[in-house]
Design a protein around this motif. Structure first.
Motif, PDB file in Angstrom:
ATOM      1  N   LEU A 298       0.824  -1.215   0.000  1.00 25.37           N
ATOM      2  CA  LEU A 298       0.000   0.000   0.000  1.00 25.37           C
ATOM      3  C   LEU A 298       0.860   1.269   0.000  1.00 25.37           C
ATOM      4  N   ALA A 299       2.157   1.091  -0.265  1.00 31.10           N
ATOM      5  CA  ALA A 299       3.091   2.231  -0.298  1.00 31.10           C
ATOM      6  C   ALA A 299       2.952   3.093   0.951  1.00 31.10           C
ATOM      7  N   SER A 300       2.726   2.429   2.094  1.00 35.98           N
ATOM      8  CA  SER A 300       2.576   3.163   3.354  1.00 35.98           C
ATOM      9  C   SER A 300       3.921   3.678   3.847  1.00 35.98           C
ATOM     10  N   GLY A 301       4.939   2.832   3.674  1.00 33.94           N
ATOM     11  CA  GLY A 301       6.271   3.171   4.167  1.00 33.94           C
ATOM     12  C   GLY A 301       6.875   1.946   4.841  1.00 33.94           C
ATOM     13  N   ILE A 302       7.894   2.154   5.637  1.00 36.93           N
ATOM     14  CA  ILE A 302       8.563   1.050   6.327  1.00 36.93           C
ATOM     15  C   ILE A 302       8.701   1.416   7.805  1.00 36.93           C
ATOM     16  N   ALA A 303       8.297   0.509   8.665  1.00 40.02           N
ATOM     17  CA  ALA A 303       8.405   0.755  10.109  1.00 40.02           C
ATOM     18  C   ALA A 303       9.858   0.579  10.569  1.00 40.02           C
ATOM     19  N   PRO A 304      10.307   1.435  11.477  1.00 37.21           N
ATOM     20  CA  PRO A 304      11.706   1.369  11.945  1.00 37.21           C
ATOM     21  C   PRO A 304      11.892   0.304  13.021  1.00 37.21           C
ATOM     22  N   ILE A 305      11.877  -0.949  12.587  1.00 37.45           N
ATOM     23  CA  ILE A 305      11.902  -2.068  13.544  1.00 37.45           C
ATOM     24  C   ILE A 305      13.195  -2.093  14.350  1.00 37.45           C
ATOM     25  N   ARG A 306      14.315  -1.802  13.694  1.00 40.33           N
ATOM     26  CA  ARG A 306      15.582  -1.763  14.440  1.00 40.33           C
ATOM     27  C   ARG A 306      15.463  -0.803  15.625  1.00 40.33           C
ATOM     28  N   ARG A 307      14.830   0.329  15.405  1.00 34.39           N
ATOM     29  CA  ARG A 307      14.664   1.307  16.489  1.00 34.39           C
ATOM     30  C   ARG A 307      13.785   0.709  17.601  1.00 34.39           C
ATOM     31  N   PHE A 308      12.681   0.072  17.218  1.00 33.20           N
ATOM     32  CA  PHE A 308      11.787  -0.524  18.222  1.00 33.20           C
ATOM     33  C   PHE A 308      12.532  -1.578  19.046  1.00 33.20           C
ATOM     34  N   LEU A 309      13.352  -2.368  18.368  1.00 27.77           N
ATOM     35  CA  LEU A 309      14.108  -3.403  19.092  1.00 27.77           C
ATOM     36  C   LEU A 309      15.130  -2.753  20.022  1.00 27.77           C
ATOM     37  N   LYS A 341      16.354  -3.442   5.019  1.00 27.33           N
ATOM     38  CA  LYS A 341      17.492  -3.019   4.183  1.00 27.33           C
ATOM     39  C   LYS A 341      17.163  -1.733   3.426  1.00 27.33           C
ATOM     40  N   MET A 342      15.921  -1.625   2.947  1.00 21.83           N
ATOM     41  CA  MET A 342      15.533  -0.404   2.253  1.00 21.83           C
ATOM     42  C   MET A 342      15.452   0.774   3.225  1.00 21.83           C
ATOM     43  N   TYR A 343      15.014   0.491   4.456  1.00 22.69           N
ATOM     44  CA  TYR A 343      14.973   1.562   5.456  1.00 22.69           C
ATOM     45  C   TYR A 343      16.389   2.075   5.727  1.00 22.69           C
ATOM     46  N   TYR A 344      17.298   1.136   5.890  1.00 25.16           N
ATOM     47  CA  TYR A 344      18.711   1.468   6.122  1.00 25.16           C
ATOM     48  C   TYR A 344      19.281   2.271   4.956  1.00 25.16           C
ATOM     49  N   ARG A 345      19.017   1.814   3.746  1.00 22.38           N
ATOM     50  CA  ARG A 345      19.608   2.454   2.568  1.00 22.38           C
ATOM     51  C   ARG A 345      18.969   3.812   2.260  1.00 22.38           C
ATOM     52  N   LEU A 346      17.634   3.877   2.366  1.00 26.67           N
ATOM     53  CA  LEU A 346      16.920   5.041   1.833  1.00 26.67           C
ATOM     54  C   LEU A 346      16.427   6.018   2.895  1.00 26.67           C
ATOM     55  N   SER A 350      21.721   4.932  10.051  1.00 29.09           N
ATOM     56  CA  SER A 350      22.191   4.604  11.406  1.00 29.09           C
ATOM     57  C   SER A 350      21.446   3.385  11.961  1.00 29.09           C
ATOM     58  N   LEU A 351      20.371   2.990  11.286  1.00 29.44           N
ATOM     59  CA  LEU A 351      19.612   1.816  11.743  1.00 29.44           C
ATOM     60  C   LEU A 351      19.951   0.619  10.852  1.00 29.44           C
ATOM     61  N   GLU A 352      20.804  -0.245  11.348  1.00 29.24           N
ATOM     62  CA  GLU A 352      21.279  -1.409  10.595  1.00 29.24           C
ATOM     63  C   GLU A 352      20.132  -2.315  10.166  1.00 29.24           C
ATOM     64  N   PRO A 353      20.265  -2.931   8.992  1.00 27.31           N
ATOM     65  CA  PRO A 353      19.246  -3.903   8.569  1.00 27.31           C
ATOM     66  C   PRO A 353      19.084  -5.025   9.595  1.00 27.31           C
ATOM     67  N   LEU A 354      17.910  -5.639   9.621  1.00 28.97           N
ATOM     68  CA  LEU A 354      17.712  -6.809  10.475  1.00 28.97           C
ATOM     69  C   LEU A 354      18.487  -7.988   9.898  1.00 28.97           C
ATOM     70  N   THR A 355      19.014  -8.796  10.775  1.00 24.70           N
ATOM     71  CA  THR A 355      19.670 -10.027  10.329  1.00 24.70           C
ATOM     72  C   THR A 355      18.615 -11.112  10.140  1.00 24.70           C
TER      73      THR A 355
END
Lengths: 432, 432
Positions: A298-309, A341-346, A350-355
């Motif tokens: 839905l092109a809503s966006g990406i949640a900052p899960i790394r931040r939540f963790l 990964k897209m959140y990290y790149r775009l 500072s928020l590393e991709p999830l492993t």
């Protein structure tokens, strides 16, 4: 005799989360169910379990059952065919008209059976699910889910404004009365299907209705599930609808409808959750249902899960059909990684991709915690397991950890042989 | 008698691109192969084809074969298991050591057989593929691909710098001589497997080697495939390596190694292609292999495909295994759409997301054009077709167009029954 019901041993290539950062694997290992409780996973079978039947799945992967923290059963037909709009237009154009059809119990029965069948044959062992506003159709859905053997929370949706006429409850009172009728009708009916209060989201529920549901939650100790900060326009609209709120989460908080640590709510999405929302969710022990596939569709966006963790919030994964396109939890693991990964790149480097370890954890233990001791093969956890053959995969690494990762990227070659919930076999692939 | 070889009719639910914006569907329709050439798709079978055998796939979807414009056969084992680094580290850590193994023909044979088997049983009918720098292993790969029945371009890779020792050619001369030996060895050997010059990318090839390959391309009319503007660090490095270049594409141009309209090259990625690169690619008739899955897995970024389409560039889709995680072209269609939505949301909201129609076009006609009249069921096109059962899908719309979209979002339920290339049946699912 050792153990009675649901006591046995599975043998195969075992993988499960030890914690957020680590997956433990055992090649040709054993995992023990005693009365439906996991006794642990072992390289060699401990002597005390030698009496138990060993079911040999040599060469297959054995992993904990997966947990889908957010899915809309009545939208299932629309999954993967109608994602050319953003949230609010999509609801009006596709979803509200589809959900309105569930006033027809014949339609509901046929559609919910499809949903239940696919839940049963998939990777999911526990789920939290939205019905529609229709009480009787929701009971039907609960009947069908109970039959699958999966453990689920299911909600009759509350919505008394901002929808099409055919999918709007006439008043706050009607909505609350129907909710009580629903709860009464199912009291004592199920062993693994539980009601959860389900205000659709702030735009669908008047202040009085939200307040009434907050009170009902308190009165009956019922959990709540809803949506939070999914889409930019939605977030703006909530601010207009509840002008006294300081954030979308605060709007729920004002109505006492965001749960508490002992009765935690699930909030789906949290794409645009800011410092205040993070604080509120932490305070109330809220589980975030991360729905990356839906948020991309839905092109809503990406949640900052790394931040939540990093903040220590509780996070699980939701398929969110039908904005999410499939119930397939392996694909949800994959999309969760790719979204990060897209959140990290775009967005924020500072928020590393999830492993892979972290995404697998979210799909099992992360969501599992909502159901208690669920989501891993440590001693004392519910024995939920999926046995997966990856023998169709031609270029296959030897390493169990890598094979697990590979099936998430190539789920068409991951064939479920068998599935267990609380030690009960609920799905067995027929050999053809 | 009408037609001789490869002449028949397929009956079923047909879908194909009319152009970038439109998919034509025919429920219970007919598509005709006459000597391997498509005669068109029809509601009712024209009288003149009534003599032909009708193969009835009632209820199944029949679509054009898909085209994979970029894949690395020797990396196949690494797909979906090693994407925790960005491009340059990933090459050094996982890929160069893996490709070095292909000096061993036994290893190559086993691995390439896996790749060929999966190509054969997948949605792809035509592809452009990288081997390794090893001449003999590359010939082996070509032998195996020829056997599959798929049409492909295959390249022996050229690389004489910036790799591990075991995967570096000793000199420009050796690299060029081996390339000539390779071309000579396969001359006249295959009917559907073609050589393509394959300098790995600028960082792997000295100026003299690139120039030599440019000359060889000219001399023999051979096409070239390579990589372009995939990753920020890579782009910077190219500027250092070829300081006189005004862009990465210009570096290829300086060495006459970017092809021309009649001998078009394939450039994979183009994530960071700017105005100048767009101008250069347009001038040289370059085909862009869009590898969204790979670009996300390595956190490279997202290519602005909407912009390329607006500019009239030629674009197809590449799986790019092993940075891409699977050869499954349905998933590539899905990821292409999802990537474009993230580009729209997070990078540039003036560039609208790709529609399903557009992504399906890219996977069929877009890449197909590289092979001539390939990628649709219009009259005069090569008869490449895939027959797909979606009967496992429980919640299935009636509409053929929606069913096609749905299998791209749920590819685990898309079962290939049969596959044709140039009217020749190259895969038939065995009933079990």
């Amino acid at each position: 005799m050792l153990g009675a019901h649901n006591s046995f041993v599975l043998k195969g290539d075992i993988a499960f989360s030890e914690d957020l950062k680590n997956i433990k694997t055992i090649k040709d290992g054993y995992v023990v169910s005693l009365d439906g409780i996991c006794m642990g996973a072992f390289d060699t079978l401990p002597k005390k379990y030698e009496e138990l039947e060993v079911i040999d799945y040599k060469g297959s992967l054995i992993v904990p059952g997966m947990v889908d923290l957010h899915a809309h059963a009545p939208q299932y037909l629309c999954s993967g065919i109608a994602t050319d709009n953003e949230l609010l237009d999509w609801l009006n154009k596709y979803i509200f008209p589809e959900e309105a059809k569930y006033s027809d119990l014949e339609y509901a029965k046929k559609s919910y059976q499809n949903f239940a069948n696919d839940m049963k044959r998939g990777f999911t062992t526990r789920a939290s699910i939205f019905g529609t506003m229709h009480t009787d159709a929701t009971i039907l859905l609960m009947d069908l889910l109970e039959e699958t053997g999966i453990v689920s929370y299911v909600g009759k949706v509350n919505m008394n404004r901002n929808s099409v006429d055919a999918l709007t409850e006439n008043s706050e009172d009607e909505s609350l009365e129907e909710t009580r009728r629903w709860l009464q009708s199912i009291e004592g009916k199920y062993t693994r299907t539980f009601p959860i209060l389900t205000p659709r989201f702030i735009p669908s529920c008047s202040d009085g209705l939200m307040k009434g549901l907050g009170e009902l939650s308190k009165e009956k100790g019922l959990r709540i599930q809803s949506h939070l900060s999914e889409n930019v326009d939605e977030v703006k609209w909530v601010k207009e609808l509840v002008p006294e709120s300081t954030s979308y989460a605060n709007a729920y908080e004002l109505f006492n409808a965001i749960g508490e640590k002992t009765v935690p709510s699930i909030m789906a999405h949290c794409v645009y959750s800011d410092d205040e929302e993070i604080r509120i969710m932490k305070e109330h022990g809220t589980f975030i249902a991360h729905c990356a596939d839906s948020n991309i569709n839905l092109a809503s966006g990406i949640a900052p899960i790394r931040r939540f963790l990093n903040e220590g919030l509780k996070v699980g994964i939701g398929s969110d059909v039908a904005a999410g396109s499939t119930l397939n939890m392996l694909r949800m693991i994959l999309v969760t990684i790719q979204a990060s990964k897209m959140y990290y790149r775009l967005v924020d480097s500072s928020l590393e991709p999830l492993t892979f370890e972290e995404a697998f954890y979210l799909a099992t233990l992360g969501g599992g915690e909502y159901f208690g001791k669920v989501g891993t093969f440590k001693e004392g956890y519910a024995f939920d397991a999926v046995v997966i053959s990856d023998e169709n995969m031609a270029a296959k690494p030897d390493n169990v950890r890598q094979r697990l990762e590979k099936i998430c990227y190539n789920d068409a070659d991951a064939v479920i042989l068998s599935k267990y919930v609380d030690g009960k076999n609920i799905f067995l692939r027929r050999e053809t």
